[in-house]
Scaffold this motif. Structure first.
Motif, PDB file in Angstrom:
ATOM      1  N   ILE B 235      45.357  31.282 -15.449  1.00  0.00           N
ATOM      2  CA  ILE B 235      45.160  30.282 -16.509  1.00  0.00           C
ATOM      3  C   ILE B 235      44.235  30.772 -17.628  1.00  0.00           C
ATOM      4  N   SER B 236      43.358  31.713 -17.340  1.00  0.00           N
ATOM      5  CA  SER B 236      42.475  32.229 -18.379  1.00  0.00           C
ATOM      6  C   SER B 236      42.187  33.693 -18.076  1.00  0.00           C
ATOM      7  N   TRP B 237      41.856  34.426 -19.138  1.00  0.00           N
ATOM      8  CA  TRP B 237      41.660  35.860 -18.973  1.00  0.00           C
ATOM      9  C   TRP B 237      40.570  36.151 -17.953  1.00  0.00           C
ATOM     10  N   ASP B 238      39.554  35.299 -17.880  1.00  0.00           N
ATOM     11  CA  ASP B 238      38.425  35.614 -17.001  1.00  0.00           C
ATOM     12  C   ASP B 238      38.531  34.931 -15.655  1.00  0.00           C
ATOM     13  N   THR B 239      39.692  34.370 -15.336  1.00  0.00           N
ATOM     14  CA  THR B 239      39.916  33.847 -13.983  1.00  0.00           C
ATOM     15  C   THR B 239      40.827  34.771 -13.178  1.00  0.00           C
TER      16      THR B 239
END
Lengths: 390, 390, 390, 390
Positions: B235-239
């Motif tokens: 869902i997000s680049w840092d997840t």
């Protein structure tokens, strides 16, 4: 500095917020739009890119073209949403009419199946709409703002293509070229490669691959010049800037490997071959005679150009579909074919360049007092001068 | 879950604190000490390792061998500190007598020079004492606790050596072997490699390199089995968990590249060659027919073994010293030679294994309610069963 | 779970992104709009609120009214922007015509002066446009989504007014009332107070204060029921949930104090008077006989209602202006008067309620596997049952 | 900058690691030990403090009394551990002999019961050993290092006692005194109060309360002088420094309320009474005529002294025990009585002072380039001068 994005591939828009850009920075919207256009270009793309002509809007944190210091809010509308306004409607309740185009045959190599299992989705469109690389448009928009910040500090960056499928761009080591030279050379073709002589060969490879319903990956290189030494630190595992960059690059869709400088080649070399000997010049201070290590020692920038390589896997959406299983009937069958590119190596090189820009802007603004761009410039200049005089 | 380490190479001790290990986990101290001993072993090491025989002490968060849920404090004493008790004394003021063994000739490839510039040290010992790989002993101690946590959840992990200098360990793909099989095979030699037939060849290579005063790097592989699908998220680049793992692995001293599954080889392949087709079995649920992608799709574990590769550069401390510059006189000269190994690929394989273990333990304890190991086990088991029934 | 907002008071819109809301949660947009309307109501407001009629749009993370698990993007348009489209234009360059209404006389009690110094703004409008409480509309929108999440887990929350200026709402301790009872009583007047008998008195106070060009603050109380015991932890200073809540509440504009339960009154009492004795019931498990401590012991929820008090200073924008200094001429003069409320205690009670909801939703989703609301519900129910059986 | 602590009350030691202290700072160990001694003093303490005479050891990050820039590791041995070496042994397995002194009667007001439920402990000693205020000794040690950093930047801080039980120290507003004046006055008595005339009264109160087996809380004030304006920011809820300070103060054991400046009194005042009007002086720049708001506007320091108030509840461990329930038999009975103080308001004032120092040091080192204390000093001085010239 930190940022977040939201938005589905066929939803109304992509939304991004970035906090930590200094006040007083003049933003050139056209540069952002050019970066967005670059991300949509490149040989080997499918039809979706002809639909979208991304334009950024900034709806927070900017006044009269200058940053306020408050969070910047960015919007990139999805033009294709017009065709999906019911199926991807955020608020109207589900009906038989608006729940068509369900995805129940997860595509290998995509997030579809695991995303469905994790979030308990039965229509895997709920996964792929977000896991799609469409989201990287917002990362490019945010990244371009960071590039404009870096440019204000005289830091140049370029991402380009080093390899397409099995074809390596054999040319003199790119670090011998300056970033502006690289920018000029790679702008001369639609493959974003340094060596014009290989363009036809690679066009042919892509065309042939497309006819066969197959896809290609490649290798991307990012070069950054004039980064001050001493960003990042050796003091703890999570203060190393190369580690953070590696994470950001691996966080780009389809990237499966990342390395610095000579990277995996270093592993096969002797120590005496790969160390960058230290030199001194009374006007410029310390430097290195070579740059095998790609600008990092001990997790810190060492003042040499940063060189990052990223391996991109081929796009997993094939017209020659792969075996999968229907998530409801559990019957084996062939994967759905969504509209796709033959290779996305060119746009991926833009995206990787931009996430690198974001991490470097973050490293600088986190390290230095960065409320205002003028104050930040002064600090960086003093710091650079101090290093020269060390 | 998070952790931090402290301590200099010749200081009194290494100290580590890890927060977030569930209560109720029985810790086997001997296993930690065995891991520490493994980190000190391997063919090609120098003399320092004969001095240290690392033993962990746990001085917080543990009672009667069982975790309390509070932060764990770990200590590994530096036996060598006895010889450095004045030079590296934390509190006694500097005197001419205790400021000998200054380092003023920065070693190329190390943090020495940039560290001195960043922190304004003139004695570069103040840098190298912390940037030294000695610190990784504490990461191994903490990592072994995480491995014990993973083992309680039936997750197995192994790190080993795939390449030493230019010599690749040509063998059947390791993912065809189970982790216990790999553990057994690599324990049969002092190179931590799968292929016993190559041991002599590599011993000879190391010996010859040592005689020439040079050093070697190599490639490490880590394999993890039975990780639940759905750790990390698209869902997000840092997840994305692969991004976090890449950061952690790149954060290990001397690592210059990291990849998943086929890694950089994927970049040269066709899409139809590298996607892992989806299969279904009514008792085990979904799986993949192959594992080119190394256990990750969309930044999430997909239930297949995790396969990570890491490229280690040769150790930069050579007996055949490199050009450098005196930081005071600015005269060019040859770099200091500190006690060193010919190759540290074996211990590095232990370290990389352990940082991977830490990140996976973190991913699991961050995702699931993890106050108590019994409750966590129950949750993971229910989750695994839910995935089978998806 | 985390969130961020962007947007200036007279800019085009407020934008918010929240990541970490479980997939599968049905969102009632009308409830969000009602919360936004409540924030704009209350006796004692100025004219701005008659201009805005806030409506939320969700443009990411939601499909057919149900969360996808991906980040939610929210927009609240500023209707007043129509009157400021040039002055607050994000992109058109500054001209004499669009840089009118400059603020050069910083208002005491506001961020104006320090914001100007920190970010090097000379037009303090660049500060006040973001520091304005207008931003809290987005916190309310995000908070209401969190309230809908909490409601799905049977957790109820209410924020209301306990004191207006010097007038305390003397009534039986609110914790004797259930949250639905409180909600009903405070909805019966435009002051959001429990005691209807005090309405006229406070109306008169506000009217008189307004005539005198002065302003009023007050005290807010938030009550939350049915929160599971064991959120937060005593193990480290930064794992204590009451500490996080205190930070979030103090982060609301104009809040100068926060306390739990009897708060500062506890400081004046004997230990025997303020401890909540422990009781046991075979069907409900452990409880407390009283709730002086406001639902927290050791930084953890203890299963009793959470009770938080917040002190709001009077609005600093007075029609009876305060002494200030022109930032250019350095001449002393009277502060600018911006459109203002006499008291904002009613909307502040909504905002504080909502930031508490956000922190509690965060505490729950961070502690438990929260990819999907159905799985989360099951986990919470099992956990609650386990606590009863302890 | 960040820190973590570990260690149980009767375990071998407390351990702390702090990362982010600049290199080049000379640390005075004796000052740390004096702060530790102050934390053990004060009228109204029990016997435990006579056992401990805390001494810090620094075992990482320090060389010859000067910080290296690497993480600092601190140890405070628990002298009392000698009496608990079996019961609190980290590694020896549990036996009937070493599992005596079990705690199965949770004390109201402590973490005991909820901690047991959350972590599944049946011997609640596993909770109270960590939730004990013993841990604050390490926060004081770390805080004192931060105070030494602040002192190097000419920032002074003091925490003292404003109220004991119901007795307020009626004196002229403390902000009229400088920090050194306050330090001198509160050092003149064992209650850490400004008004010597109240000492006997409060001694009597404490003695009487002790005889009755009861306990007292109080109110603490912290004053910090010469903090540069512009720390923290209004741009986002979680960038406000007052919010972070509120969280850190509320994270101290037994604190139930926190406020800035006039705090809850502001809520009852008119706007015209509480705003701090703005003044200008050509040599000192901008200042405020009063300081009702305690040094913060818009979540930022405004250059006036920071004034923080904290309400401490009475110590919950009474010799007049409270009703509780046996966690095994579920029978109601009286709570265990552990060794305890009548009031811990004096040590708490030290602890609160120190956590405030930590947060301010963090705010400064996070905002400014802080690798080296000399560079940091230069930057802060330039920044201060810039603000004067605004």
């Amino acid at each position: 500095m930190h940022y977040i994005t939201a938005g589905e591939s066929h939803g109304p828009q992509l939304t991004g917020i970035i906090e930590g850009i200094p006040a007083g920075l003049t933003i050139d919207i056209e540069k952002i739009n050019q970066a967005l256009a670059s991300r949509q270009g490149g040989y080997g793309r499918g039809n979706r890119q002809k639909i979208e002509h991304d334009q950024v809007e900034i709806v927070g944190g900017l006044r009269h073209g200058v940053t306020l210091g408050s969070p910047l809010a960015l919007i990139v509308k999805n033009r294709d949403h017009a065709h999906w306004s019911e199926i991807m409607n955020p608020t109207s309740p589900a009906t038989p009419a608006n729940t068509v185009r369900r995805v129940e045959h997860p595509r290998p190599g995509h997030a579809d199946l695991v995303g469905g299992m994790k979030y308990r989705h039965r229509d895997l469109r709920n996964v792929l709409e977000r896991s799609s690389a469409r989201e990287t448009a917002m990362r490019v928009a945010i990244g371009n703002i960071c590039e404009q910040l870096l440019a204000a500090l005289d830091i140049q960056i370029i991402g380009y293509v080093q390899q397409v499928g099995p074809v390596k761009i054999d040319t003199e080591p790119s670090q011998a070229l300056t970033v502006p030279q690289i920018q000029k050379q790679v702008a001369a073709n639609d493959l974003r490669i340094l060596n014009q002589d290989k363009v036809t060969l690679i066009h042919d490879l892509i065309d042939r691959t497309k006819r066969e319903g197959d896809t290609l990956g490649g290798v991307i290189r990012v070069v950054v010049e004039n980064v001050p030494a001493g960003l990042g630190s050796y003091i703890s595992w999570d203060t190393k800037l190369d580690a953070k960059l590696a994470g950001a690059v691996m966080g780009v869709n389809a990237i499966k490997g990342v390395s610095f400088g000579d990277g995996f080649k270093d592993a096969a070399s002797l120590g005496s071959q790969v160390m960058d000997e230290i030199n001194y010049d009374s006007t410029k201070g310390f430097s290195r005679l070579t740059n095998h290590l790609g600008g990092f020692e001990g997790g810190m920038t060492n003042g040499m150009p940063i060189i990052i390589n990223a391996a991109m896997k081929p796009i997993p959406t094939l017209y020659k579909p792969l075996q999968t299983v229907d998530v409801n009937t559990k019957e084996p069958l062939k994967a759905n074919v969504e509209r796709s590119d033959t290779t996305a190596i060119v746009p991926a090189s833009i995206v990787v360049e931009n996430v690198v820009a974001i991490e470097l802007a973050k490293a600088i603004t986190d390290a230095f007092e960065s409320s205002n761009i003028g104050r930040l410039k002064d600090e960086i200049n003093r710091y650079r001068q101090e290093l020269v005089e060390y």
